[in-house]
Design a protein around this motif. Structure first.
Motif, PDB file in Angstrom:
ATOM      1  N   ASP A  19      17.218  49.234 -13.882  1.00 12.88           N
ATOM      2  CA  ASP A  19      17.918  48.550 -15.171  1.00 12.88           C
ATOM      3  C   ASP A  19      16.977  48.061 -16.188  1.00 12.88           C
ATOM      4  OD1 ASP A  19      20.568  48.530 -14.128  1.00 12.88           O
ATOM      5  OD2 ASP A  19      20.383  46.547 -12.956  1.00 12.88           O
ATOM      6  N   ARG A  20      15.954  47.800 -16.023  1.00 11.76           N
ATOM      7  CA  ARG A  20      15.096  47.437 -17.059  1.00 11.76           C
ATOM      8  C   ARG A  20      14.559  48.510 -17.804  1.00 11.76           C
ATOM      9  NH1 ARG A  20       9.677  45.102 -15.645  1.00 11.76           N
ATOM     10  NH2 ARG A  20      10.026  45.915 -13.405  1.00 11.76           N
ATOM     11  N   THR A  21      14.594  49.756 -17.438  1.00  3.17           N
ATOM     12  CA  THR A  21      14.118  50.863 -17.916  1.00  3.17           C
ATOM     13  C   THR A  21      15.439  51.778 -18.509  1.00  3.17           C
ATOM     14  OG1 THR A  21      13.936  52.149 -16.095  1.00  3.17           O
ATOM     15  CG2 THR A  21      11.884  51.029 -16.780  1.00  3.17           C
ATOM     16  N   ALA A  22      16.556  51.184 -18.664  1.00  3.34           N
ATOM     17  CA  ALA A  22      17.670  51.998 -18.933  1.00  3.34           C
ATOM     18  C   ALA A  22      17.700  52.645 -20.189  1.00  3.34           C
ATOM     19  CB  ALA A  22      18.900  51.190 -18.668  1.00  3.34           C
ATOM     20  N   ASP A  23      16.739  51.935 -21.172  1.00  3.36           N
ATOM     21  CA  ASP A  23      16.500  52.397 -22.308  1.00  3.36           C
ATOM     22  C   ASP A  23      15.423  53.627 -22.619  1.00  3.36           C
ATOM     23  OD1 ASP A  23      19.128  51.183 -23.248  1.00  3.36           O
ATOM     24  OD2 ASP A  23      17.803  49.350 -23.952  1.00  3.36           O
ATOM     25  N   THR A  24      14.783  53.779 -21.685  1.00  4.63           N
ATOM     26  CA  THR A  24      13.842  54.748 -21.979  1.00  4.63           C
ATOM     27  C   THR A  24      13.988  56.001 -22.413  1.00  4.63           C
ATOM     28  OG1 THR A  24      12.277  53.457 -20.350  1.00  4.63           O
ATOM     29  CG2 THR A  24      11.550  55.346 -20.890  1.00  4.63           C
ATOM     30  N   PRO A  25      13.818  56.679 -23.256  1.00  5.51           N
ATOM     31  CA  PRO A  25      14.204  57.886 -23.540  1.00  5.51           C
ATOM     32  C   PRO A  25      14.281  58.802 -22.490  1.00  5.51           C
ATOM     33  CG  PRO A  25      12.640  57.365 -25.546  1.00  5.51           C
ATOM     34  CD  PRO A  25      12.461  56.259 -24.192  1.00  5.51           C
ATOM     35  N   PRO A  26      15.096  59.573 -21.993  1.00  5.83           N
ATOM     36  CA  PRO A  26      15.155  60.576 -20.822  1.00  5.83           C
ATOM     37  C   PRO A  26      14.203  61.550 -20.982  1.00  5.83           C
ATOM     38  CG  PRO A  26      17.171  60.750 -22.169  1.00  5.83           C
ATOM     39  CD  PRO A  26      16.549  59.676 -22.818  1.00  5.83           C
ATOM     40  N   THR A  27      13.609  61.973 -22.057  1.00 12.54           N
ATOM     41  CA  THR A  27      12.653  63.130 -22.178  1.00 12.54           C
ATOM     42  C   THR A  27      11.204  62.301 -21.998  1.00 12.54           C
ATOM     43  OG1 THR A  27      12.998  63.172 -24.510  1.00 12.54           O
ATOM     44  CG2 THR A  27      14.189  64.526 -23.163  1.00 12.54           C
ATOM     45  N   ALA A  28      11.061  61.183 -22.017  1.00 13.78           N
ATOM     46  CA  ALA A  28       9.648  60.683 -22.107  1.00 13.78           C
ATOM     47  C   ALA A  28       8.911  61.170 -20.818  1.00 13.78           C
ATOM     48  CB  ALA A  28       9.858  59.158 -21.951  1.00 13.78           C
ATOM     49  N   SER A  29       7.484  61.456 -20.892  1.00 10.46           N
ATOM     50  CA  SER A  29       6.858  61.868 -19.895  1.00 10.46           C
ATOM     51  C   SER A  29       6.665  60.889 -18.923  1.00 10.46           C
ATOM     52  CB  SER A  29       5.577  62.655 -20.420  1.00 10.46           C
ATOM     53  OG  SER A  29       4.825  61.881 -20.902  1.00 10.46           O
ATOM     54  N   THR A  30       6.526  61.318 -17.637  1.00 13.44           N
ATOM     55  CA  THR A  30       5.950  60.187 -16.583  1.00 13.44           C
ATOM     56  C   THR A  30       4.778  60.729 -15.808  1.00 13.44           C
ATOM     57  OG1 THR A  30       7.093  61.372 -14.540  1.00 13.44           O
ATOM     58  CG2 THR A  30       8.443  59.917 -16.076  1.00 13.44           C
ATOM     59  N   CYS A  32       4.447  61.537 -12.923  1.00 18.81           N
ATOM     60  CA  CYS A  32       4.598  62.396 -11.975  1.00 18.81           C
ATOM     61  C   CYS A  32       5.034  63.727 -12.796  1.00 18.81           C
ATOM     62  CB  CYS A  32       5.939  62.007 -11.254  1.00 18.81           C
ATOM     63  SG  CYS A  32       6.363  63.130 -10.032  1.00 18.81           S
ATOM     64  N   THR A  33       3.852  64.643 -13.140  1.00 17.41           N
ATOM     65  CA  THR A  33       4.057  65.778 -13.919  1.00 17.41           C
ATOM     66  C   THR A  33       5.328  66.659 -13.745  1.00 17.41           C
ATOM     67  OG1 THR A  33       2.501  66.942 -12.761  1.00 17.41           O
ATOM     68  CG2 THR A  33       1.650  65.582 -14.531  1.00 17.41           C
ATOM     69  N   ASP A  34       5.690  66.409 -12.467  1.00 17.11           N
ATOM     70  CA  ASP A  34       6.979  67.564 -12.409  1.00 17.11           C
ATOM     71  C   ASP A  34       8.310  66.852 -13.107  1.00 17.11           C
ATOM     72  OD1 ASP A  34       5.464  69.135 -10.733  1.00 17.11           O
ATOM     73  OD2 ASP A  34       6.198  67.961  -8.858  1.00 17.11           O
ATOM     74  N   PHE A  35       8.321  65.663 -13.515  1.00 20.06           N
ATOM     75  CA  PHE A  35       9.314  65.181 -14.012  1.00 20.06           C
ATOM     76  C   PHE A  35       9.152  64.280 -15.278  1.00 20.06           C
ATOM     77  CE2 PHE A  35       9.890  64.808  -9.266  1.00 20.06           C
ATOM     78  CZ  PHE A  35      10.983  65.554  -9.022  1.00 20.06           C
ATOM     79  N   ASP A  36      10.301  64.237 -16.152  1.00 20.85           N
ATOM     80  CA  ASP A  36      10.288  63.494 -17.421  1.00 20.85           C
ATOM     81  C   ASP A  36      11.185  62.299 -16.779  1.00 20.85           C
ATOM     82  OD1 ASP A  36      13.101  64.032 -17.453  1.00 20.85           O
ATOM     83  OD2 ASP A  36      12.776  65.420 -19.383  1.00 20.85           O
ATOM     84  N   VAL A  37      11.389  61.223 -17.658  1.00 15.41           N
ATOM     85  CA  VAL A  37      12.066  60.149 -17.020  1.00 15.41           C
ATOM     86  C   VAL A  37      13.605  60.355 -16.455  1.00 15.41           C
ATOM     87  CG1 VAL A  37      13.446  57.894 -17.705  1.00 15.41           C
ATOM     88  CG2 VAL A  37      10.966  58.366 -18.337  1.00 15.41           C
ATOM     89  N   ALA A  38      14.334  61.260 -17.146  1.00  8.67           N
ATOM     90  CA  ALA A  38      15.605  61.587 -16.544  1.00  8.67           C
ATOM     91  C   ALA A  38      15.562  62.476 -15.249  1.00  8.67           C
ATOM     92  CB  ALA A  38      16.295  62.534 -17.435  1.00  8.67           C
ATOM     93  N   GLY A  39      14.366  63.387 -14.976  1.00  8.42           N
ATOM     94  CA  GLY A  39      14.390  63.871 -13.870  1.00  8.42           C
ATOM     95  C   GLY A  39      14.008  63.068 -12.674  1.00  8.42           C
ATOM     96  N   LEU A  40      13.134  62.187 -13.168  1.00  5.98           N
ATOM     97  CA  LEU A  40      12.526  61.281 -12.018  1.00  5.98           C
ATOM     98  C   LEU A  40      13.768  60.439 -11.612  1.00  5.98           C
ATOM     99  CD1 LEU A  40      10.124  60.179 -10.393  1.00  5.98           C
ATOM    100  CD2 LEU A  40       9.724  58.380 -12.358  1.00  5.98           C
ATOM    101  N   ARG A  41      14.518  59.827 -12.543  1.00  2.00           N
ATOM    102  CA  ARG A  41      15.618  59.025 -12.041  1.00  2.00           C
ATOM    103  C   ARG A  41      16.673  60.094 -11.137  1.00  2.00           C
ATOM    104  NH1 ARG A  41      16.989  54.646 -14.870  1.00  2.00           N
ATOM    105  NH2 ARG A  41      15.883  54.073 -16.726  1.00  2.00           N
TER     106      ARG A  41
END
Length: 187
Positions: A19-30, A32-41
């Protein structure tokens, strides 16, 4: 501390983090190099749903994590999974958890799940620039469990987990777990 209790506590915190990170851009890197934010979610929600289905079904078979679509931030899906798990834990940990043709002891899978969601929570929090502090007793349990899973077959360049990052022995438990899992907690 019981693993099932620690999982439910981490999932509660993870739902709040989603919930607290809902506004984080989905393509932001994480981290965990296999995933951006959308992929990690998607990874978090998909696998949690699969594990939950395995623990709550009569055949103990996990569903397909790729078939799960994330609704909004995914927080409500995590809360629903946690509620389902709370109904069957800790008894379900005595059953094997089946992932495809493979099976894993339920208690071992639970330790893996706890570790995974502590670290992926850190990944998401780091990507969003917010805090993440799962309870130290659960993190200490993961620190005891993870080294047995992080064999050379799974950890190193180009593998599921990056190489271990040296972290001081007296660093906070989460920093040690993150470093063990191939992430640099100082970045």
């Amino acid at each position: 501390m019981e693993t099932s209790t620690a999982i439910l506590r981490v999932l509660d915190q993870l739902a709040d983090l989603l919930d607290r990170t809902a506004d984080t851009p989905p393509t932001a890197s994480t981290p965990c190099t296999d995933f951006d934010v959308a992929g990690l979610r998607a990874h978090i929600v998909g696998w949690l749903t699969a594990f939950t289905d395995g623990y709550t079904s009569d055949d103990h078979l996990c569903s397909d994590p790729q078939a799960v679509a994330v609704d909004g931030s995914g927080a409500d899906q995590v809360r629903r999974c946690a509620a389902r798990l709370a109904e069957v834990f800790p008894a379900a940990l005595s059953n094997p958890l089946k992932i495809g043709d493979a099976a894993m002891p339920g208690d071992m899978a639970a330790s893996m799940i706890l570790w995974e969601y502590q670290v992926h929570g850190w990944d998401l929090a780091h990507a969003a620039g917010v805090s993440w502090s799962p309870a130290d007793d659960g993190v200490e349990a993961s620190l005891a469990f993870a080294p047995g899973m992080l064999t050379p077959d799974f950890q190193g360049e180009g593998k599921a987990f990056g190489p271990r990052v040296d972290v001081a022995d007296d660093a906070p438990a989460l920093e040690r777990l993150v470093g063990l899992s191939g992430r640099d907690p100082r970045v």
